[in-house]
Design an enzyme around this catalytic site. Structure first.
Site, PDB file in Angstrom:
ATOM      1  N   CYS A  62       0.813  -1.210   0.000  1.00 45.55           N
ATOM      2  CA  CYS A  62       0.000   0.000   0.000  1.00 45.55           C
ATOM      3  C   CYS A  62       0.856   1.274   0.000  1.00 45.55           C
ATOM      4  O   CYS A  62       1.421   1.624  -1.029  1.00 45.55           O
ATOM      5  CB  CYS A  62      -0.981  -0.044   1.174  1.00 45.55           C
TER       6      CYS A  62
ATOM      7  N   HIS B 161      -3.000  -5.327   0.428  1.00 40.29           N
ATOM      8  CA  HIS B 161      -2.383  -5.862   1.645  1.00 40.29           C
ATOM      9  C   HIS B 161      -2.397  -7.388   1.614  1.00 40.29           C
ATOM     10  O   HIS B 161      -3.216  -8.026   2.278  1.00 40.29           O
ATOM     11  CB  HIS B 161      -3.129  -5.359   2.878  1.00 40.29           C
TER      12      HIS B 161
ATOM     13  N   GLU C 166      -0.511  -9.327   3.075  1.00 37.47           N
ATOM     14  CA  GLU C 166      -0.142  -9.845   4.401  1.00 37.47           C
ATOM     15  C   GLU C 166      -1.352 -10.147   5.280  1.00 37.47           C
ATOM     16  O   GLU C 166      -1.223 -10.836   6.285  1.00 37.47           O
ATOM     17  CB  GLU C 166       0.835  -8.878   5.094  1.00 37.47           C
TER      18      GLU C 166
END
Length: 193
Positions: A80, A169, A171
């Site tokens: 991001c 994102h 993750e």
């Protein structure tokens, strides 16, 4: 050792608790405005630049992100805001989105042969997004690996170096997102799965 720059991201803290804490490799966190103070003997093998508030120009002091990229010739992964920082560091441009995006979005992979997608075996993936800016102009040294309805530069890569940016994102986007993060860690020589 993995170097992580935290740009005030709630997601990177969740990633640290739910993933990094269980891993068998060393990592170090620095805040975005904190000097990177490492021993000369520390061997950094990869860098993650987290997401966060703002944009590469304001209001945060993002100096440690740029210092990390400049001082370590290792693979880099930006989430991001980290993605936007990478683009700006290489002379790309960002713009404000017409609307804030905070949802899971379908990402179309346009270069599935890239090693970041190894084991994915599909050309589309849903990833969590939460951003107000996007990379509007890629640096000449980068290429887009994936697009979406809202962004043509969802996932970018340097043409000759393992430097990746995700507007999203991965993750915190479940197993498919983590697969791409693990592929990055393998590129760093940190993970041997």
């Amino acid at each position: 050792m993995l170097l992580i720059i935290d740009n005030q991201s709630a997601f990177i803290k969740k990633f640290k608790r739910q993933y990094l804490a269980e891993q068998d490799f060393d990592y170090v966190f620095f805040d975005h405005n904190q000097p990177i103070t490492l021993s000369a003997k520390t061997k950094i093998k990869g860098i993650i630049l987290s997401g966060g508030k703002g944009n590469p120009y304001e209001p945060l002091n993002l100096t440690s992100n740029f210092v990390a990229m400049q001082n370590f010739n290792v693979p880099v992964l930006g989430f991001c805001l980290g993605h936007e920082i990478i683009a700006v560091a290489y002379r790309g441009r960002i713009k404000k989105m017409p609307d804030y995006h905070g949802k899971k979005e379908l990402i179309e992979i346009t270069k599935p042969e890239d090693p970041i997608f190894e084991g994915l075996n599909k050309s589309e993936v849903f990833l969590v997004k939460r951003h107000s800016f996007f990379v509007s102009e890629l640096p000449d040294t980068f290429e887009s690996l994936a697009t979406s309805e809202t962004c043509s530069t969802e996932i970018i890569r340097h043409k000759s170096k393992p430097i990746y940016g995700f507007q999203s994102h991965p993750e915190v986007s479940g197993e498919e997102g983590m697969l791409m993060v693990r592929n990055f860690l393998k590129m760093c020589g940190i993970l041997n799965e």
